[in-house]
Write a protein that holds these residues in place. Structure first.
Motif, PDB file in Angstrom:
ATOM      1  N   ALA A  83      10.919  44.332  22.490  1.00 51.02           N
ATOM      2  CA  ALA A  83       9.466  44.459  22.321  1.00 51.02           C
ATOM      3  C   ALA A  83       8.778  43.108  22.478  1.00 51.02           C
ATOM      4  O   ALA A  83       7.688  43.002  23.031  1.00 51.02           O
ATOM      5  CB  ALA A  83       9.156  45.045  20.946  1.00 51.02           C
ATOM      6  N   ALA A  84       9.450  42.053  22.010  1.00 49.95           N
ATOM      7  CA  ALA A  84       8.840  40.714  22.068  1.00 49.95           C
ATOM      8  C   ALA A  84       8.920  40.108  23.469  1.00 49.95           C
ATOM      9  O   ALA A  84       8.411  39.011  23.686  1.00 49.95           O
ATOM     10  CB  ALA A  84       9.527  39.799  21.049  1.00 49.95           C
ATOM     11  N   GLY A  85       9.577  40.800  24.406  1.00 47.11           N
ATOM     12  CA  GLY A  85       9.594  40.319  25.792  1.00 47.11           C
ATOM     13  C   GLY A  85      10.905  39.673  26.220  1.00 47.11           C
ATOM     14  O   GLY A  85      10.994  39.106  27.311  1.00 47.11           O
ATOM     15  N   ASN A  86      11.925  39.744  25.362  1.00 48.24           N
ATOM     16  CA  ASN A  86      13.236  39.198  25.725  1.00 48.24           C
ATOM     17  C   ASN A  86      14.054  40.238  26.490  1.00 48.24           C
ATOM     18  O   ASN A  86      13.737  41.431  26.476  1.00 48.24           O
ATOM     19  CB  ASN A  86      14.036  38.845  24.457  1.00 48.24           C
ATOM     20  CG  ASN A  86      13.341  37.821  23.609  1.00 48.24           C
ATOM     21  OD1 ASN A  86      13.345  36.635  23.921  1.00 48.24           O
ATOM     22  ND2 ASN A  86      12.716  38.276  22.524  1.00 48.24           N
ATOM     23  N   THR A  87      15.146  39.778  27.091  1.00 50.33           N
ATOM     24  CA  THR A  87      16.153  40.700  27.602  1.00 50.33           C
ATOM     25  C   THR A  87      17.411  40.519  26.754  1.00 50.33           C
ATOM     26  O   THR A  87      17.558  39.512  26.048  1.00 50.33           O
ATOM     27  CB  THR A  87      16.435  40.455  29.087  1.00 50.33           C
ATOM     28  OG1 THR A  87      16.840  39.097  29.266  1.00 50.33           O
ATOM     29  CG2 THR A  87      15.206  40.721  29.932  1.00 50.33           C
ATOM     30  N   VAL A  88      18.307  41.506  26.819  1.00 49.12           N
ATOM     31  CA  VAL A  88      19.403  41.570  25.864  1.00 49.12           C
ATOM     32  C   VAL A  88      20.742  41.786  26.563  1.00 49.12           C
ATOM     33  O   VAL A  88      20.835  42.586  27.489  1.00 49.12           O
ATOM     34  CB  VAL A  88      19.107  42.757  24.885  1.00 49.12           C
ATOM     35  CG1 VAL A  88      20.360  43.204  24.168  1.00 49.12           C
ATOM     36  CG2 VAL A  88      18.021  42.394  23.889  1.00 49.12           C
ATOM     37  N   VAL A  89      21.760  41.045  26.100  1.00 45.71           N
ATOM     38  CA  VAL A  89      23.144  41.370  26.466  1.00 45.71           C
ATOM     39  C   VAL A  89      23.843  41.709  25.158  1.00 45.71           C
ATOM     40  O   VAL A  89      23.898  40.878  24.249  1.00 45.71           O
ATOM     41  CB  VAL A  89      23.870  40.193  27.148  1.00 45.71           C
ATOM     42  CG1 VAL A  89      25.348  40.538  27.372  1.00 45.71           C
ATOM     43  CG2 VAL A  89      23.212  39.844  28.468  1.00 45.71           C
ATOM     44  N   ILE A  90      24.362  42.915  25.076  1.00 45.87           N
ATOM     45  CA  ILE A  90      24.993  43.318  23.824  1.00 45.87           C
ATOM     46  C   ILE A  90      26.480  43.550  24.017  1.00 45.87           C
ATOM     47  O   ILE A  90      26.900  44.118  25.014  1.00 45.87           O
ATOM     48  CB  ILE A  90      24.260  44.555  23.229  1.00 45.87           C
ATOM     49  CG1 ILE A  90      25.057  45.170  22.096  1.00 45.87           C
ATOM     50  CG2 ILE A  90      23.920  45.600  24.222  1.00 45.87           C
ATOM     51  CD1 ILE A  90      24.223  46.086  21.236  1.00 45.87           C
ATOM     52  N   LYS A  91      27.252  43.025  23.061  1.00 42.49           N
ATOM     53  CA  LYS A  91      28.694  43.281  23.054  1.00 42.49           C
ATOM     54  C   LYS A  91      29.017  44.053  21.775  1.00 42.49           C
ATOM     55  O   LYS A  91      29.103  43.509  20.698  1.00 42.49           O
ATOM     56  CB  LYS A  91      29.505  41.979  23.085  1.00 42.49           C
ATOM     57  CG  LYS A  91      30.959  42.269  23.478  1.00 42.49           C
ATOM     58  CD  LYS A  91      32.007  41.479  22.757  1.00 42.49           C
ATOM     59  CE  LYS A  91      32.367  41.858  21.377  1.00 42.49           C
ATOM     60  NZ  LYS A  91      33.081  43.114  21.149  1.00 42.49           N
ATOM     61  N   PRO A  92      29.214  45.367  21.937  1.00 43.14           N
ATOM     62  CA  PRO A  92      29.516  46.184  20.748  1.00 43.14           C
ATOM     63  C   PRO A  92      30.957  45.978  20.303  1.00 43.14           C
ATOM     64  O   PRO A  92      31.760  45.355  21.007  1.00 43.14           O
ATOM     65  CB  PRO A  92      29.337  47.618  21.262  1.00 43.14           C
ATOM     66  CG  PRO A  92      28.905  47.515  22.684  1.00 43.14           C
ATOM     67  CD  PRO A  92      29.179  46.144  23.165  1.00 43.14           C
ATOM     68  N   SER A  93      31.283  46.552  19.161  1.00 39.80           N
ATOM     69  CA  SER A  93      32.679  46.526  18.722  1.00 39.80           C
ATOM     70  C   SER A  93      33.523  47.327  19.711  1.00 39.80           C
ATOM     71  O   SER A  93      33.124  48.407  20.154  1.00 39.80           O
ATOM     72  CB  SER A  93      32.806  47.146  17.336  1.00 39.80           C
ATOM     73  OG  SER A  93      34.176  47.365  17.038  1.00 39.80           O
ATOM     74  N   GLU A  94      34.694  46.804  20.024  1.00 44.44           N
ATOM     75  CA  GLU A  94      35.597  47.506  20.949  1.00 44.44           C
ATOM     76  C   GLU A  94      36.212  48.749  20.300  1.00 44.44           C
ATOM     77  O   GLU A  94      36.808  49.577  20.973  1.00 44.44           O
ATOM     78  CB  GLU A  94      36.697  46.549  21.439  1.00 44.44           C
ATOM     79  CG  GLU A  94      37.669  46.035  20.374  1.00 44.44           C
ATOM     80  CD  GLU A  94      37.116  44.886  19.506  1.00 44.44           C
ATOM     81  OE1 GLU A  94      35.882  44.719  19.426  1.00 44.44           O
ATOM     82  OE2 GLU A  94      37.932  44.177  18.893  1.00 44.44           O
ATOM     83  N   LYS A  95      36.025  48.885  18.965  1.00 43.48           N
ATOM     84  CA  LYS A  95      36.629  50.041  18.282  1.00 43.48           C
ATOM     85  C   LYS A  95      35.802  51.315  18.495  1.00 43.48           C
ATOM     86  O   LYS A  95      36.342  52.408  18.499  1.00 43.48           O
ATOM     87  CB  LYS A  95      36.761  49.767  16.779  1.00 43.48           C
ATOM     88  CG  LYS A  95      37.694  48.597  16.474  1.00 43.48           C
ATOM     89  CD  LYS A  95      38.009  48.511  14.998  1.00 43.48           C
ATOM     90  CE  LYS A  95      38.968  47.383  14.704  1.00 43.48           C
ATOM     91  NZ  LYS A  95      38.299  46.112  14.395  1.00 43.48           N
ATOM     92  N   ASP A  96      34.474  51.163  18.610  1.00 40.25           N
ATOM     93  CA  ASP A  96      33.630  52.349  18.841  1.00 40.25           C
ATOM     94  C   ASP A  96      32.503  51.989  19.824  1.00 40.25           C
ATOM     95  O   ASP A  96      31.342  51.860  19.448  1.00 40.25           O
ATOM     96  CB  ASP A  96      33.079  52.933  17.524  1.00 40.25           C
ATOM     97  CG  ASP A  96      32.625  51.865  16.539  1.00 40.25           C
ATOM     98  OD1 ASP A  96      32.398  50.717  16.962  1.00 40.25           O
ATOM     99  OD2 ASP A  96      32.476  52.198  15.350  1.00 40.25           O
TER     100      ASP A  96
END
Ligand code: NAD
Length: 495
Positions: free
Chosen positions: A165-178
């Motif tokens: 919402a604030a205008g950033n972009t995101v790279v997300i690394k979730p848990s490898e378990k789920d």
């Protein structure tokens, strides 16, 4: 077998790493999927893609950004049951609890829909002759989010709605378990109209985390996980010049004063100790009973425990399995340690019999009494359905115990004495405090975060601290000449 892939630039992609992890169905004890572990090339391409998307996303009008956020919120709400089912199938928590975590995450998306108001700066007219000053907040760039297994939907949602919402972009690394919940969410963002590249997902392990920590195009890191890794992420991320908030482990105490309503207290201890099989960073794991109520409270907790049904979370049970066999065995080893160290084992969940899938990662609700501060079951975070009761003689002794623990995530006091509760909220060295509320997770417009070894960094998650974390301030001092102005003055303006 299904392979969970990365999500980059609006499509699923595999990597050439040849490394994969196993994703289990914890209730069956079997491998249900595998997940690709990103190689450096894949991680770098996700970051490059997010960087390029930042240029246009950060310039997209607030009105347009909010329209997309509303659409995302609407889609997530409409499909929350599907997301909850994905969570239960990989994490094991019961369906109602999985739905609960999606709902708490949704609250942050709703909060982020108010971003036009949240980003409003200040304005001072005429600070000097013809001079005005105003403040604005601007996005950081590419923000990394690294999340734990226990809330595959809610914890990432503490961060990304506000970041985006604030205008950033995101790279997300979730848990490898789920890992699957995040890919489901990525597809909803696309459907909501978010431009490709604003929300990228990479799956993996330490290789991916280390690359995010060192990559020059990553502006910030929001990490949630165990304290050892949180400390590592904070130290390495900040060393590389990044803004970091790293939320770590917990040991949450419930202080019970003699005047407390013991029925409410026992219900709360059960809900907060065994909900989600104790795999919550805000779970109560230590009940501190002030004399003389210890015996009565333990009896009431035990009676309730006998009625709890442990089993497959899709089948209307109270408590599901633990996330993996390794984790289940680690928690069981703490029960062994508690017995060896001399605590009284009131209820033992180690040999629980489950109808049907006996190969699941089961551990039933477990209760220890007469636990002392030197025992490992008290000192360590167990992260399973193991509740310890510690007896103390006074409020002061209970408070000192809580304040000397290394963790300071959440705590609760149970009492009918308003003065005692007020004293506790003032004196306790913990970030989130409940008064007759066992799991005081703040609503989205307040900020979530612990003290001491439960959080490294200066900013808590969501609420106004979240908005500040994902933006940086700028102050503009401006003068527009009017026809009457003129002349040279080398001094500071005096009027
Ligand atoms: P974890 O620390 O094992 O993993 C968290 C993340 O770090 C995952 O994405 C994982 O892939 C990554 N990771 C694992 N090992 C790593 C390594 N050696 N180097 C770099 N990255 C690594 O935590 P978990 O078991 O997934 O989650 C449970 C923990 O999270 C508990 O300690 C719990 O208290 C904590 N937690 C804290 C909060 C909070 O708000 N403080 C919230 C939820 C969970």
């Amino acid at each position: 077998m299904e392979l969970v892939k990365h999500w980059i630039n609006g499509v699923e992609v595999g990597s050439k790493s040849g490394r994969q992890g196993e994703v289990f169905n914890p209730a069956l004890g079997t491998v249900s999927k595998s997940v690709d572990f990103a190689d450096l090339e894949t991680i770098d391409s996700a970051i490059a893609n997010s960087k390029s998307a930042f240029t246009s996303w950060s310039q997209t009008s607030l009105t347009k950004r909010v329209q997309i956020l509303f659409a995302f919120r609407h889609l997530l709400n409409a499909r929350k049951e599907e997301l909850a089912a994905i969570i239960t199938s990989e994490h094991g928590k019961v369906l109602s609890d999985a739905l609960g975590e999606v709902t708490r995450g949704l609250e942050v998306a709703e909060f982020a829909c108010g971003i036009p108001h949240l980003l409003k700066g200040g304005y001072s007219e005429g600070v000097s002759q013809g001079v005005d000053v105003y403040s604005i907040r601007q996005p950081l760039g590419v923000c990394a989010i690294i999340s734990p297994f226990n809330f595959p939907a809610m914890v990432p949602m503490w961060f990304f709605p506000i970041a985006i919402a604030a205008g950033n972009t995101v790279v997300i690394k979730p848990s490898e378990k789920d890992p699957s919940a995040t890919n489901f969410i990525a597809k909803l963002w696309k459907e909501a109209g978010l431009p490709d590249g604003v929300f990228n997902v990479i799956h993996g392990d330490k290789v991916a985390v280390d690359r995010l920590l060192e990559h020059p195009d990553i502006a910030s890191i929001s990490f949630v996980g165990s304290t050892a890794i949180a400390k590592y992420v904070y130290e390495n991320g900040t060393k590389n010049g990044k803004r970091v908030q790293a939320l770590g482990g917990a040991k949450n105490h419930m202080l019970v004063l003699p005047d407390a309503d013991l029925e409410l207290t026992a219900d709360s201890a059960i809900n907060a100790g065994f909900g989600s099989a104790g795999e919550r960073c805000m779970a109560i794991s230590a009940v501190v009973a002030v004399d003389p109520i210890g015996d009565e409270l333990v009896k009431k907790i035990q009676e309730r425990m006998k009625k709890l049904k442990t089993g497959d979370g899709t089948k209307g049970t109270d408590m599901g399995p633990l996330v993996t066999k390794i984790h289940r065995d680690k928690v069981a080893s703490y029960v062994d340690a508690g017995v060896k160290e001399g605590a009284t084992l009131v209820e033992d969940g180690r040999n629980i019999a489950i109808d049907g899938a006996s190969a699941g990662f089961w551990l039933g609700p477990t209760l220890f009494d007469h636990v002392t501060p030197s025992m490992t079951i008290y000192r360590d975070e167990i992260f399973g359905p193991v509740l310890s009761v510690i007896r103390v003689k006074s409020y002061e002794e209970g408070l000192a115990l809580i304040n000397s623990h290394q963790y300071g995530n959440g705590t609760a006091i149970f009492t009918n004495d308003g003065g005692a509760a007020r004293k506790f909220q003032n004196e306790v060295l913990v970030g989130m405090v409940g008064i007759n509320v066992p799991i005081p997770v703040p609503v989205a417009y307040y900020s979530f975060g612990g003290w001491k070894h439960s959080l490294f960094g200066d900013s808590h998650a969501h609420g106004t601290e979240g908005v500040h974390f994902f933006t940086r301030g700028k102050v503009v001092t401006s003068r527009w000449l009017d026809p009457s102005h003129g002349g040279i003055n080398l001094g500071f303006p005096q009027n």
